[in-house]
Design a protein around this motif. Structure first.
Motif, short mmCIF file in Angstrom:
data_model
loop_
_atom_site.label_atom_id
_atom_site.label_comp_id
_atom_site.label_asym_id
_atom_site.label_seq_id
_atom_site.Cartn_x
_atom_site.Cartn_y
_atom_site.Cartn_z
N GLY A 57 -39.54 -66.74 -60.51
CA GLY A 57 -40.38 -67.92 -60.88
C GLY A 57 -39.74 -68.83 -61.99
O GLY A 57 -38.49 -67.83 -62.72
N PRO A 58 -39.73 -70.15 -61.60
CA PRO A 58 -39.55 -70.73 -62.27
C PRO A 58 -40.36 -70.62 -63.90
O PRO A 58 -41.25 -69.73 -64.42
CB PRO A 58 -40.39 -71.99 -62.68
N PRO A 59 -39.78 -70.91 -64.92
CA PRO A 59 -39.39 -70.08 -66.35
C PRO A 59 -40.88 -71.54 -67.08
O PRO A 59 -41.38 -72.44 -66.41
CB PRO A 59 -38.29 -70.90 -67.47
N SER A 60 -42.10 -70.24 -67.95
CA SER A 60 -43.41 -71.60 -68.84
C SER A 60 -42.88 -72.31 -69.34
O SER A 60 -43.59 -73.13 -69.39
CB SER A 60 -43.96 -70.20 -68.89
N THR A 61 -41.25 -72.31 -69.86
CA THR A 61 -41.44 -73.11 -70.18
C THR A 61 -40.23 -74.14 -69.79
O THR A 61 -39.39 -74.94 -71.03
CB THR A 61 -40.91 -73.08 -71.86
#
Length: 150
Positions: A56-60
């Motif tokens: 998945g895409p990163p949190s930041t």
């Protein structure tokens, strides 16, 4: 006799509500991929796109440096009237080389005590000891309506 029963039931209810209010509540914020998910990432082979596809895409995403993806999660305990306490924090850093290929995968926890800089950008201050009201109203006299309507 009815009054005594009512007082007794009210006392039991009050005690039950007091005890229930002192139960710890936990809130999980953020997302970090599991070790099983990270095992699917091959260092030296996977790229940014394949990492996003796998975990998945990163949190930041908005503040991340271009050389790493950061996934951040924390678990906060709320207990009665006490201030919230962070009981668990995890950061997964997936680092990339110049070509955008995974070079390293690291996991940090609250016990590690490491500070991870998510962004090194520094915004300069344009304030030059000018009073707040002068800054706020300073441009009012500088309006040129002839340019606004062209």
């Amino acid at each position: 006799m009815r009054v005594v029963k009512w007082i007794g039931r009210s006392a039991v209810l009050a005690i039950a509500l007091t005890v229930a209010g002192c139960v710890a509540q936990y809130n999980l914020h953020g997302y970090t991929p599991s070790d099983e998910d990270l095992a699917g990432i091959v260092v030296g082979v996977d790229t940014r796109d394949s990492v996003e596809e796998l975990v998945g895409p990163p949190s930041t995403a908005g503040v991340a440096r271009s050389d790493a993806y950061y996934y951040v999660s924390k678990n906060v305990r709320h207990y009665g009237i006490r201030p919230p306490q962070t009981v668990d924090r995890q950061i997964v850093a997936i680092r990339f080389d110049q070509a955008g290929v995974v070079s390293n995968i690291e996991r940090y926890t609250l016990d590690d005590g490491r500070v991870v800089t998510l962004s090194r950008r520094v915004t300069g201050s344009n304030v030059n000891d000018t009073p707040f009201l002068k800054q706020l109203f300073g441009n009012i006299g500088g309006l040129d309506l002839s340019q606004a309507f062209q």
